[in-house]
Design a protein around this motif. Structure first.
Motif, PDB file in Angstrom:
ATOM      1  N   ARG A 100       0.846  -1.199   0.000  1.00  0.00           N
ATOM      2  CA  ARG A 100       0.000   0.000   0.000  1.00  0.00           C
ATOM      3  C   ARG A 100       0.878   1.244   0.000  1.00  0.00           C
ATOM      4  N   PRO A 101       1.425   1.610  -1.130  1.00  0.00           N
ATOM      5  CA  PRO A 101       2.283   2.795  -1.160  1.00  0.00           C
ATOM      6  C   PRO A 101       1.489   4.054  -0.843  1.00  0.00           C
ATOM      7  N   ASP A 102       2.151   5.018  -0.248  1.00  0.00           N
ATOM      8  CA  ASP A 102       1.476   6.269   0.110  1.00  0.00           C
ATOM      9  C   ASP A 102       1.482   7.279  -1.041  1.00  0.00           C
ATOM     10  N   GLY A 103       1.995   6.862  -2.185  1.00  0.00           N
ATOM     11  CA  GLY A 103       1.992   7.736  -3.348  1.00  0.00           C
ATOM     12  C   GLY A 103       3.170   8.680  -3.413  1.00  0.00           C
ATOM     13  N   LYS A 104       4.077   8.622  -2.435  1.00  0.00           N
ATOM     14  CA  LYS A 104       5.228   9.520  -2.426  1.00  0.00           C
ATOM     15  C   LYS A 104       6.447   8.820  -3.012  1.00  0.00           C
ATOM     16  N   ARG A 106      10.252   7.762  -3.343  1.00  0.00           N
ATOM     17  CA  ARG A 106      11.394   7.510  -2.472  1.00  0.00           C
ATOM     18  C   ARG A 106      12.486   6.877  -3.316  1.00  0.00           C
ATOM     19  N   PRO A 124      10.478  10.678   1.752  1.00  0.00           N
ATOM     20  CA  PRO A 124       9.851  11.191   0.526  1.00  0.00           C
ATOM     21  C   PRO A 124      10.718  12.263  -0.132  1.00  0.00           C
TER      22      PRO A 124
END
Length: 199
Positions: A100-104, A106, A124
């Motif tokens: 479940r990536p947070d969309g940021k 890295r 991030p």
């Protein structure tokens, strides 16, 4: 960001007396990768990948089907890793690509010490970042996955399709995972990782 700053941060993360021998910023290669570990596996829907699902994946990338996505990855990028669910490559891939990536965005950093292979993940990062953003991202860098060097069977850098700089790390359990850098970047750090793992 200055690549030597990564080395300083990695040096802060290792155990006392552990020496960093090589490091590189790299990403998991594009293509088909090992399935997730069994405790994280998502049951697939019955049926098989059809031509229509593959075409839909190409025409509307946000509408996805797992089997169609895997077929598109295989055709477009090839194979970026192999291994059974729960293998070293499977666990490593899941560590740098969480379910479940947070969309940021890295960065992934590989490091070889005299004891272990480390895979670190930065905090991030922003596409247009300031010096303060870079420092914050670096300060949040953490070890996402580590394995003793005895569990690494081999490592080598070679050609894959049009990319001459693909690092393949083979593990003792028979699984493997590939890492790449953009074509415009030097492959020297990846070769240093391979040399440190095999030397």
């Amino acid at each position: 960001m200055d690549e030597t700053r990564y080395l300083d941060r990695i040096g802060q993360l290792v155990e006392p007396g552990e020496r960093v021998q090589a490091h590189a910023k790299a990403e998991v290669g594009g293509g088909l990768t090992p399935p997730p570990p069994p405790d994280e596996a998502v049951p697939e829907t019955p049926g098989r990948a059809t031509v229509s699902s593959v075409l839909l994946n190409l025409l509307a990338p946000l509408a996805t089907w797992d089997r169609g996505d895997r077929l598109v990855d295989l055709i477009g990028w090839g194979i970026a890793g192999r291994g059974a669910p729960g293998s070293a490559a499977s666990r490593l891939h899941r560590a740098v690509n969480p379910a479940r990536p947070d969309g940021k965005l890295r960065h992934t950093l590989l490091a070889v010490t005299d004891r272990r292979l480390l895979v670190c993940v930065t905090g991030p990062v922003k596409v247009l970042s300031s010096r303060e953003d870079d420092e914050r991202s670096l300060a949040e860098t953490r070890i996402a996955w580590a394995v003793p060097r005895a569990e690494v069977a081999s490592a080598r850098v070679g050609w894959h399709r049009l990319n001459p700089k693909r690092l393949r790390v083979d593990f003792a359990d028979g699984s493997w995972l590939a890492f790449t850098v953009p074509i415009a970047e030097s492959g020297r750090p990846l070769r240093a990782i391979a040399a440190a793992l095999t030397g």
